[in-house]
Design a protein around this motif. Structure first.
Motif, PDB file in Angstrom:
ATOM      1  N   GLN A  45       1.122  -0.905   0.018  1.00 41.62           N
ATOM      2  CA  GLN A  45       0.170  -0.079   0.247  1.00 41.62           C
ATOM      3  C   GLN A  45       1.457   1.363   0.192  1.00 41.62           C
ATOM      4  N   PRO A  46       0.082   2.563  -0.931  1.00 41.28           N
ATOM      5  CA  PRO A  46       1.022   3.447  -0.250  1.00 41.28           C
ATOM      6  C   PRO A  46       2.142   3.798   0.526  1.00 41.28           C
ATOM      7  N   ILE A  47       1.280   4.021   2.334  1.00 41.02           N
ATOM      8  CA  ILE A  47       1.964   3.608   3.541  1.00 41.02           C
ATOM      9  C   ILE A  47       3.568   2.686   3.268  1.00 41.02           C
ATOM     10  N   ASP A  48       3.541   1.664   2.826  1.00 39.12           N
ATOM     11  CA  ASP A  48       4.650   0.886   3.236  1.00 39.12           C
ATOM     12  C   ASP A  48       5.332   0.966   2.365  1.00 39.12           C
ATOM     13  N   MET A  49       5.378   1.540   0.434  1.00 36.32           N
ATOM     14  CA  MET A  49       6.507   2.471  -0.046  1.00 36.32           C
ATOM     15  C   MET A  49       6.682   3.863   0.736  1.00 36.32           C
ATOM     16  N   ALA A  50       5.971   4.468   1.431  1.00 34.69           N
ATOM     17  CA  ALA A  50       6.600   5.548   2.077  1.00 34.69           C
ATOM     18  C   ALA A  50       7.319   4.337   3.215  1.00 34.69           C
ATOM     19  N   VAL A  51       7.555   3.554   3.851  1.00 30.54           N
ATOM     20  CA  VAL A  51       8.505   3.196   4.813  1.00 30.54           C
ATOM     21  C   VAL A  51       9.590   2.919   3.950  1.00 30.54           C
ATOM     22  N   ALA A  52       9.072   2.186   2.871  1.00 30.49           N
ATOM     23  CA  ALA A  52      10.227   1.477   2.162  1.00 30.49           C
ATOM     24  C   ALA A  52      11.370   2.799   1.608  1.00 30.49           C
ATOM     25  N   MET A  53      10.564   3.442   1.410  1.00 25.26           N
ATOM     26  CA  MET A  53      11.492   5.077   1.106  1.00 25.26           C
ATOM     27  C   MET A  53      11.751   5.290   1.943  1.00 25.26           C
ATOM     28  N   LEU A  54      11.917   5.681   2.967  1.00 24.88           N
ATOM     29  CA  LEU A  54      12.110   6.036   4.043  1.00 24.88           C
ATOM     30  C   LEU A  54      13.561   5.528   4.609  1.00 24.88           C
ATOM     31  N   GLU A  55      12.927   3.835   4.405  1.00 27.00           N
ATOM     32  CA  GLU A  55      14.402   3.415   5.161  1.00 27.00           C
ATOM     33  C   GLU A  55      15.712   2.610   4.280  1.00 27.00           C
ATOM     34  N   ASN A  56      15.473   3.111   2.775  1.00 22.88           N
ATOM     35  CA  ASN A  56      16.380   2.689   1.879  1.00 22.88           C
ATOM     36  C   ASN A  56      16.268   3.740   0.679  1.00 22.88           C
ATOM     37  N   GLY A  57      15.597   4.544   0.038  1.00 14.75           N
ATOM     38  CA  GLY A  57      15.861   5.499  -0.597  1.00 14.75           C
ATOM     39  C   GLY A  57      15.232   4.819  -1.852  1.00 14.75           C
ATOM     40  N   CYS A  58      15.902   5.034  -2.794  1.00 13.95           N
ATOM     41  CA  CYS A  58      15.587   4.728  -4.247  1.00 13.95           C
ATOM     42  C   CYS A  58      15.811   3.234  -4.143  1.00 13.95           C
ATOM     43  N   ALA A  59      16.098   2.406  -3.132  1.00 17.22           N
ATOM     44  CA  ALA A  59      16.656   1.030  -3.401  1.00 17.22           C
ATOM     45  C   ALA A  59      14.981  -0.199  -3.610  1.00 17.22           C
ATOM     46  N   PHE A  60      14.129   0.588  -2.676  1.00 19.17           N
ATOM     47  CA  PHE A  60      13.673  -0.467  -2.639  1.00 19.17           C
ATOM     48  C   PHE A  60      13.613  -1.921  -3.440  1.00 19.17           C
ATOM     49  N   THR A  61      14.649  -2.013  -2.004  1.00 22.61           N
ATOM     50  CA  THR A  61      14.995  -3.600  -2.014  1.00 22.61           C
ATOM     51  C   THR A  61      15.574  -3.180  -0.314  1.00 22.61           C
ATOM     52  N   ALA A  62      16.271  -4.398   0.102  1.00 19.00           N
ATOM     53  CA  ALA A  62      17.008  -3.976   1.564  1.00 19.00           C
ATOM     54  C   ALA A  62      18.293  -3.497   1.052  1.00 19.00           C
ATOM     55  N   ALA A  63      18.450  -2.368   1.542  1.00 16.49           N
ATOM     56  CA  ALA A  63      19.870  -2.171   1.003  1.00 16.49           C
ATOM     57  C   ALA A  63      20.775  -2.262   1.999  1.00 16.49           C
ATOM     58  N   TYR A  64      20.649  -3.088   2.791  1.00 15.39           N
ATOM     59  CA  TYR A  64      21.567  -3.327   4.154  1.00 15.39           C
ATOM     60  C   TYR A  64      21.832  -4.100   4.435  1.00 15.39           C
ATOM     61  N   SER A  65      23.073  -5.100   5.234  1.00 17.02           N
ATOM     62  CA  SER A  65      22.829  -6.471   5.152  1.00 17.02           C
ATOM     63  C   SER A  65      22.005  -6.699   6.629  1.00 17.02           C
ATOM     64  N   ALA A  66      21.341  -7.677   6.459  1.00 19.72           N
ATOM     65  CA  ALA A  66      20.559  -8.470   6.883  1.00 19.72           C
ATOM     66  C   ALA A  66      21.110  -8.151   8.188  1.00 19.72           C
ATOM     67  N   GLY A  67      19.951  -7.994   9.481  1.00 21.66           N
ATOM     68  CA  GLY A  67      20.385  -7.319  10.596  1.00 21.66           C
ATOM     69  C   GLY A  67      20.622  -6.183  11.127  1.00 21.66           C
ATOM     70  N   ASN A  68      21.179  -5.170  10.049  1.00 20.27           N
ATOM     71  CA  ASN A  68      21.775  -4.179  10.242  1.00 20.27           C
ATOM     72  C   ASN A  68      22.618  -3.717  11.361  1.00 20.27           C
ATOM     73  N   ASN A  69      23.608  -4.533  11.954  1.00 18.12           N
ATOM     74  CA  ASN A  69      24.792  -4.312  12.969  1.00 18.12           C
ATOM     75  C   ASN A  69      23.816  -4.427  14.442  1.00 18.12           C
ATOM     76  N   LYS A  70      22.862  -5.759  13.739  1.00 15.66           N
ATOM     77  CA  LYS A  70      21.801  -5.478  15.562  1.00 15.66           C
ATOM     78  C   LYS A  70      21.510  -7.653  15.303  1.00 15.66           C
ATOM     79  N   GLN A  71      21.162  -7.614  16.122  1.00 19.48           N
ATOM     80  CA  GLN A  71      21.208  -9.123  16.251  1.00 19.48           C
ATOM     81  C   GLN A  71      19.824  -9.321  16.870  1.00 19.48           C
TER      82      GLN A  71
END
Length: 181
Positions: A45-71
């Motif tokens: 939904q558009p709200i999901d797209m907003a979360v994805a853009m905030l989190e990953n910019g133009c990537a719209f994929t997970a543009a970081y390592s799994a965990g993001n330095n957390k576990q």
């Protein structure tokens, strides 16, 4: 391996833009457009797209390592960067997994936007906006942390919905300097 065509939000300061909230063309506009359309086809939904853009910019994929330095339960996974606690509590087929299974079980969600989107919709339906934003940003230890995050998600949503939703499917993005939350 060539240069990546997607940039994480930390790299946005390298992009030319008119200022916060102003549209800019993604480094790979056709790739960004295609990724947006793919997310929508998977039920985002558009709200999901907003979360994805905030989190990953133009990537719209997970543009970081799994965990993001957390576990464990704090590990961030997938295009929406949801924490493992949320995922294992509310998302099929991860319900009932242990905190320590975040890496092995979470890889599937982290690397597959269709699975991540199905999970995102389950989270949204189970939690509603306020609890979703609190858990997504603050985890179990800081349930009040979501209000600042929520404010920025809605700014991204407003951008995506401009002019009848033109930015839901194009190669454009926007940026706000979101302080570390």
């Amino acid at each position: 391996m060539g240069m990546p065509t997607s940039l994480a939000p930390e790299s946005f300061n390298l992009l030319p833009r008119g200022g916060e909230g102003e549209p800019y063309t993604c480094p790979d506009p056709s790739g960004a457009s295609s990724a947006k359309q793919k997310l929508l086809s998977f039920g985002a939904q558009p709200i999901d797209m907003a979360v994805a853009m905030l989190e990953n910019g133009c990537a719209f994929t997970a543009a970081y390592s799994a965990g993001n330095n957390k576990q464990d339960d704090a590990a961030e996974l997938g295009v929406y960067r949801n924490n493992w606690h949320m995922i294992r509590t509310y998302c099929e087929p991860f319900k009932g997994a242990s905190a320590g299974e975040w890496f092995n079980r979470g890889q599937e969600l982290h690397n597959d936007v269709q699975i991540a989107t199905a999970c995102q919709r389950q989270l949204w339906d189970a939690l509603g906006p306020d609890q979703y934003f609190s858990l997504q940003r603050g985890g179990l230890g800081n349930m009040g942390a979501g209000s600042h995050y929520k404010e920025y998600v809605y700014k991204y949503l407003d951008f995506l919905n401009r002019n009848g939703g033109e930015h839901l499917k194009d190669g454009m993005a926007t940026y706000w300097n979101v302080a570390s939350m």
